[in-house]
Design a protein around this motif. Sequence first.
Motif, PDB file in Angstrom:
ATOM      1  N   ALA A 149       7.960   2.592   8.189  1.00 32.99           N
ATOM      2  CA  ALA A 149       7.883   3.617   7.148  1.00 32.99           C
ATOM      3  C   ALA A 149       7.870   2.996   5.753  1.00 32.99           C
ATOM      4  CB  ALA A 149       9.068   4.580   7.286  1.00 32.99           C
ATOM      5  N   GLU A 150       8.709   1.976   5.546  1.00 28.77           N
ATOM      6  CA  GLU A 150       8.751   1.303   4.241  1.00 28.77           C
ATOM      7  C   GLU A 150       7.397   0.686   3.904  1.00 28.77           C
ATOM      8  OE1 GLU A 150      10.861  -2.578   2.085  1.00 28.77           O
ATOM      9  OE2 GLU A 150      11.202  -2.160   4.216  1.00 28.77           O
ATOM     10  N   ALA A 151       6.799  -0.032   4.856  1.00 26.50           N
ATOM     11  CA  ALA A 151       5.530  -0.714   4.596  1.00 26.50           C
ATOM     12  C   ALA A 151       4.425   0.273   4.261  1.00 26.50           C
ATOM     13  CB  ALA A 151       5.134  -1.566   5.808  1.00 26.50           C
ATOM     14  N   ARG A 152       4.391   1.404   4.951  1.00 31.26           N
ATOM     15  CA  ARG A 152       3.355   2.398   4.684  1.00 31.26           C
ATOM     16  C   ARG A 152       3.517   3.012   3.300  1.00 31.26           C
ATOM     17  NH1 ARG A 152       0.351   4.534   8.769  1.00 31.26           N
ATOM     18  NH2 ARG A 152       0.521   6.642   7.945  1.00 31.26           N
ATOM     19  N   TRP A 153       4.758   3.333   2.932  1.00 30.50           N
ATOM     20  CA  TRP A 153       4.997   3.895   1.608  1.00 30.50           C
ATOM     21  C   TRP A 153       4.690   2.881   0.511  1.00 30.50           C
ATOM     22  CZ3 TRP A 153       5.708   8.454  -0.591  1.00 30.50           C
ATOM     23  CH2 TRP A 153       6.138   9.539   0.175  1.00 30.50           C
ATOM     24  N   VAL A 154       5.251   1.696   0.646  1.00 32.08           N
ATOM     25  CA  VAL A 154       5.152   0.702  -0.424  1.00 32.08           C
ATOM     26  C   VAL A 154       3.714   0.244  -0.616  1.00 32.08           C
ATOM     27  CG1 VAL A 154       5.817  -1.636  -1.104  1.00 32.08           C
ATOM     28  CG2 VAL A 154       7.545  -0.057  -0.237  1.00 32.08           C
ATOM     29  N   LEU A 155       3.058  -0.158   0.467  1.00 27.72           N
ATOM     30  CA  LEU A 155       1.675  -0.625   0.352  1.00 27.72           C
ATOM     31  C   LEU A 155       0.744   0.518  -0.045  1.00 27.72           C
ATOM     32  CD1 LEU A 155       1.600  -2.977   3.458  1.00 27.72           C
ATOM     33  CD2 LEU A 155       1.474  -3.694   1.082  1.00 27.72           C
ATOM     34  N   GLY A 156       0.982   1.694   0.512  1.00 29.69           N
ATOM     35  CA  GLY A 156       0.137   2.829   0.184  1.00 29.69           C
ATOM     36  C   GLY A 156       0.220   3.219  -1.280  1.00 29.69           C
ATOM     37  N   ALA A 157       1.430   3.183  -1.856  1.00 28.83           N
ATOM     38  CA  ALA A 157       1.599   3.555  -3.260  1.00 28.83           C
ATOM     39  C   ALA A 157       1.035   2.494  -4.189  1.00 28.83           C
ATOM     40  CB  ALA A 157       3.081   3.784  -3.559  1.00 28.83           C
ATOM     41  N   LEU A 214      -3.404 -11.067  -4.307  1.00 24.65           N
ATOM     42  CA  LEU A 214      -2.104 -11.562  -4.730  1.00 24.65           C
ATOM     43  C   LEU A 214      -1.066 -10.457  -4.685  1.00 24.65           C
ATOM     44  CD1 LEU A 214      -0.187 -13.652  -5.878  1.00 24.65           C
ATOM     45  CD2 LEU A 214      -1.037 -13.105  -8.176  1.00 24.65           C
ATOM     46  N   ARG A 215      -1.431  -9.264  -5.155  1.00 23.00           N
ATOM     47  CA  ARG A 215      -0.473  -8.169  -5.126  1.00 23.00           C
ATOM     48  C   ARG A 215      -0.110  -7.796  -3.692  1.00 23.00           C
ATOM     49  NH1 ARG A 215       1.030  -5.100  -9.038  1.00 23.00           N
ATOM     50  NH2 ARG A 215       1.293  -7.215  -9.856  1.00 23.00           N
ATOM     51  N   THR A 216      -1.094  -7.824  -2.807  1.00 22.08           N
ATOM     52  CA  THR A 216      -0.806  -7.535  -1.404  1.00 22.08           C
ATOM     53  C   THR A 216       0.199  -8.528  -0.842  1.00 22.08           C
ATOM     54  OG1 THR A 216      -3.033  -6.623  -1.100  1.00 22.08           O
ATOM     55  CG2 THR A 216      -1.822  -7.234   0.888  1.00 22.08           C
ATOM     56  N   GLN A 217       0.018  -9.815  -1.157  1.00 23.34           N
ATOM     57  CA  GLN A 217       0.944 -10.837  -0.661  1.00 23.34           C
ATOM     58  C   GLN A 217       2.339 -10.649  -1.260  1.00 23.34           C
ATOM     59  OE1 GLN A 217      -0.373 -12.355   1.855  1.00 23.34           O
ATOM     60  NE2 GLN A 217      -2.244 -11.332   1.201  1.00 23.34           N
ATOM     61  N   GLN A 218       2.400 -10.295  -2.535  1.00 22.48           N
ATOM     62  CA  GLN A 218       3.698 -10.041  -3.166  1.00 22.48           C
ATOM     63  C   GLN A 218       4.419  -8.890  -2.482  1.00 22.48           C
ATOM     64  OE1 GLN A 218       2.281  -9.468  -7.225  1.00 22.48           O
ATOM     65  NE2 GLN A 218       3.254 -11.374  -7.875  1.00 22.48           N
ATOM     66  N   LEU A 219       3.694  -7.835  -2.185  1.00 23.83           N
ATOM     67  CA  LEU A 219       4.298  -6.664  -1.554  1.00 23.83           C
ATOM     68  C   LEU A 219       4.810  -6.983  -0.157  1.00 23.83           C
ATOM     69  CD1 LEU A 219       1.652  -4.029  -2.692  1.00 23.83           C
ATOM     70  CD2 LEU A 219       4.029  -4.177  -3.471  1.00 23.83           C
ATOM     71  N   ILE A 220       4.014  -7.716   0.608  1.00 26.18           N
ATOM     72  CA  ILE A 220       4.446  -8.097   1.961  1.00 26.18           C
ATOM     73  C   ILE A 220       5.677  -8.995   1.878  1.00 26.18           C
ATOM     74  CG2 ILE A 220       3.806  -9.455   3.986  1.00 26.18           C
ATOM     75  CD1 ILE A 220       0.964  -8.371   3.672  1.00 26.18           C
ATOM     76  N   SER A 221       5.680  -9.932   0.935  1.00 21.21           N
ATOM     77  CA  SER A 221       6.816 -10.835   0.774  1.00 21.21           C
ATOM     78  C   SER A 221       8.086 -10.081   0.403  1.00 21.21           C
ATOM     79  CB  SER A 221       6.498 -11.879  -0.300  1.00 21.21           C
ATOM     80  OG  SER A 221       7.581 -12.772  -0.489  1.00 21.21           O
ATOM     81  N   ALA A 222       7.950  -9.012  -0.397  1.00 21.79           N
ATOM     82  CA  ALA A 222       9.119  -8.283  -0.896  1.00 21.79           C
ATOM     83  C   ALA A 222       9.655  -7.243   0.069  1.00 21.79           C
ATOM     84  CB  ALA A 222       8.777  -7.614  -2.231  1.00 21.79           C
TER      85      ALA A 222
END
Length: 386
Positions: free
Chosen positions: A27-35, A67-75
């Motif tokens: 759920a977190e990944a879908r919300w965070v990456l989606g937003a 880069l932003r995608t990698q930052q989001l996955i890392s965080a």
Amino acid sequence: MQEVTLVLRAPSANRVYTEAAGLLAVAEARWVLGAHLGTVPTVRERRLGGMDALEIRLPSGSGTDPLRTQQLISALSVTLGAFDVVEDEGGDDDEDRDAQAPEGAPPAPLLRPRELPATVTHPGDLETILKYPGKTNEQFTALLINLAAALSTRRAGLFDGTLSLLDPLCGRGTTLNRALRLGLSPLGAEIDRKDVDAYRSFLTTWLRSHRYKHTLTASKLTLRGQHLGTRLDAELAAGKQAQREGRSQRVSVLGCDTTLLGELLPDRSVDALVADLPYGVQHGAKAAGAWQRSPLEVLRSAAGPWRSLLRDGGGLALAINRHTLAHEDASDVLAGAGLRVISRDGAFRHRVDRSIDRDVLLAIPTDHPRAEHLAALGADQEKIRP
């Protein structure tokens, strides 16, 4: 075509939380990456060599910033490492992998380790060393911050230190310490003087033991001539070089009732508000004190001041106990204060113990400029089952 990433999940120190961590991470990944990316990924749980993982699929050529995608996955709160899934190209290696797979099981994918950018600074013991009854576990705290930040139009500030974050019920600083590790300069409020003193003692010792350049002051907090409690302000830098380059951080704690924050802080100054609402056993330690209230009473008193502090493009992540505060009741109170709940009832539901059935409410101001986009994300989320 899709870009496929496998995220190896870090184990949780909390045994009970571990049971729900996979669904919460989805759920977190879908919300965070989606937003952040504007594209909702396909996310599911996987097993990777007997270890827990997430499979994240994003459309190729979606125009997202790599880069932003990698930052989001890392965080993400559970990320331990990440792998690219290498497409099979035929040849002897494929036959070897097929031969090694268990009978009847598909062959394991060929993986390439991915280097992720660092998204946290400062040693991990800033979050983990302080132990006390009722402390919110660190993974869940990271999840709350990620969700609240994702709702903000200034969400990019999570990675450059400019996101303004407030925990209006900060206790002994679990959220503040996570925010510091993210490079932010957070603000907290806590009515219990013992908790404020405990946080001051811990932070002082931690900064000294790690030889950080810092200043830390405690002063009287007053409003209209009335003494409310202690105000704690700290400024820290990892070294002289960081200090010279202006890479100092600040953290402040106001020792007061959360309902007074609207009079103590500037209007529309907060990008992300994170709160772990009292779970209903008691609020504070005074047997007959005016600040011992039910979670619903706390929310009724605080929702208006909290909304006044949020920017129109801000976001709120609120943890509640379903045994003592229903999603519908909380949503009604927030709506009365000009806040719109966009997460489904039970979307982040998980058990803490026999008396705490926890969930997370995500809310935004009703005049949020991206309200419909974020509400659509909420409608798209699969309901997380306990």
